[in-house]
Design a protein around this motif. Structure first.
Motif, mmCIF file in Angstrom:
data_model
loop_
_atom_site.group_PDB
_atom_site.id
_atom_site.type_symbol
_atom_site.label_atom_id
_atom_site.label_comp_id
_atom_site.label_asym_id
_atom_site.label_seq_id
_atom_site.Cartn_x
_atom_site.Cartn_y
_atom_site.Cartn_z
ATOM 1 N N ARG A 84 0.846 -1.206 0.000
ATOM 2 C CA ARG A 84 0.000 0.000 0.000
ATOM 3 C C ARG A 84 0.872 1.243 0.000
ATOM 4 O O ARG A 84 0.663 2.158 -0.787
ATOM 5 N N TRP A 85 1.905 1.289 0.877
ATOM 6 C CA TRP A 85 2.754 2.479 0.959
ATOM 7 C C TRP A 85 3.602 2.644 -0.292
ATOM 8 O O TRP A 85 3.896 3.775 -0.697
ATOM 9 N N SER A 86 3.982 1.539 -0.921
ATOM 10 C CA SER A 86 4.713 1.641 -2.196
ATOM 11 C C SER A 86 3.818 2.260 -3.260
ATOM 12 O O SER A 86 4.241 3.162 -3.997
ATOM 13 N N ALA A 87 2.584 1.769 -3.354
ATOM 14 C CA ALA A 87 1.641 2.313 -4.345
ATOM 15 C C ALA A 87 1.340 3.780 -4.059
ATOM 16 O O ALA A 87 1.268 4.603 -4.983
ATOM 17 N N VAL A 88 1.182 4.110 -2.790
ATOM 18 C CA VAL A 88 0.896 5.498 -2.420
ATOM 19 C C VAL A 88 2.095 6.396 -2.735
ATOM 20 O O VAL A 88 1.937 7.485 -3.310
ATOM 21 N N GLY A 89 3.298 5.946 -2.402
ATOM 22 C CA GLY A 89 4.491 6.745 -2.679
ATOM 23 C C GLY A 89 4.697 6.980 -4.160
ATOM 24 O O GLY A 89 4.958 8.112 -4.591
ATOM 25 N N VAL A 90 4.563 5.917 -4.954
ATOM 26 C CA VAL A 90 4.704 6.052 -6.410
ATOM 27 C C VAL A 90 3.593 6.943 -6.953
ATOM 28 O O VAL A 90 3.821 7.756 -7.860
ATOM 29 N N SER A 91 2.398 6.824 -6.378
ATOM 30 C CA SER A 91 1.274 7.662 -6.829
ATOM 31 C C SER A 91 1.550 9.137 -6.587
ATOM 32 O O SER A 91 1.331 9.969 -7.476
#
Length: 160
Positions: A84-91
């Motif tokens: 989730r945090w990877s997707a949020v950071g990349v987003s």
């Protein structure tokens, strides 16, 4: 489906649609051997700096597909915190990049930034590209903010 998950779904799908529109536009430009964005042709000197225009644009199209996949991860944020945090950071990184592009191309279209290139020759196409970009940024921002708050299961566990 309650209002918040519906909003998350709509915003994440809007971001995905924006990324797919970008991807299609880059494939179209690659097919034509052109640099730039729809409505915003690159200056002639840009062609001297790019060895293979088709490969460059297809690389950009690949990036667009990656952004589409990342935005789909926000439809229902993964329960695994690292994902989730990877997707949020990349987003958020994507939101910043696409947002900067929309601002820059908007300034170019308005004639406020002559250093970024000439005003677009086909203003309707340029405005359409800017609208798509703005909707993409807005949807992706809201979806990323929703995912930042945590997965629904995590919120429910914290509420107990």
């Amino acid at each position: 489906m309650s209002r918040s998950p519906r909003k998350q779904l709509v915003c994440a799908l809007t971001a995905c649609a924006g990324a797919l529109a970008y991807t299609v536009s880059k494939v179209d430009l690659a097919r034509d051997g052109e640099l730039g964005m729809p409505g915003f042709p690159a200056p002639p000197e840009a062609y001297t700096q790019v060895a293979d225009v088709t490969a460059a644009q297809l690389g950009n199209a690949g990036l667009g597909l990656l952004m589409a996949v990342v935005s789909l991860l926000l439809v229902r944020p993964p329960a695994a915190a690292w994902l989730r945090w990877s997707a949020v950071g990349v987003s958020w990184l994507g939101v910043a990049m696409v947002g900067a592009g929309v601002i820059g191309f908007g300034a170019r279209a308005a004639g406020l930034a002559p250093g970024l290139g000439d005003r677009p020759p086909h203003m309707a196409t340029a405005v359409a590209a800017l609208v798509v970009g703005a909707l993409w940024v807005a949807g992706w921002s809201v979806a990323a903010a929703g995912a930042t708050r945590g997965a629904p299961a995590t919120r429910a566990a914290r509420a107990r």
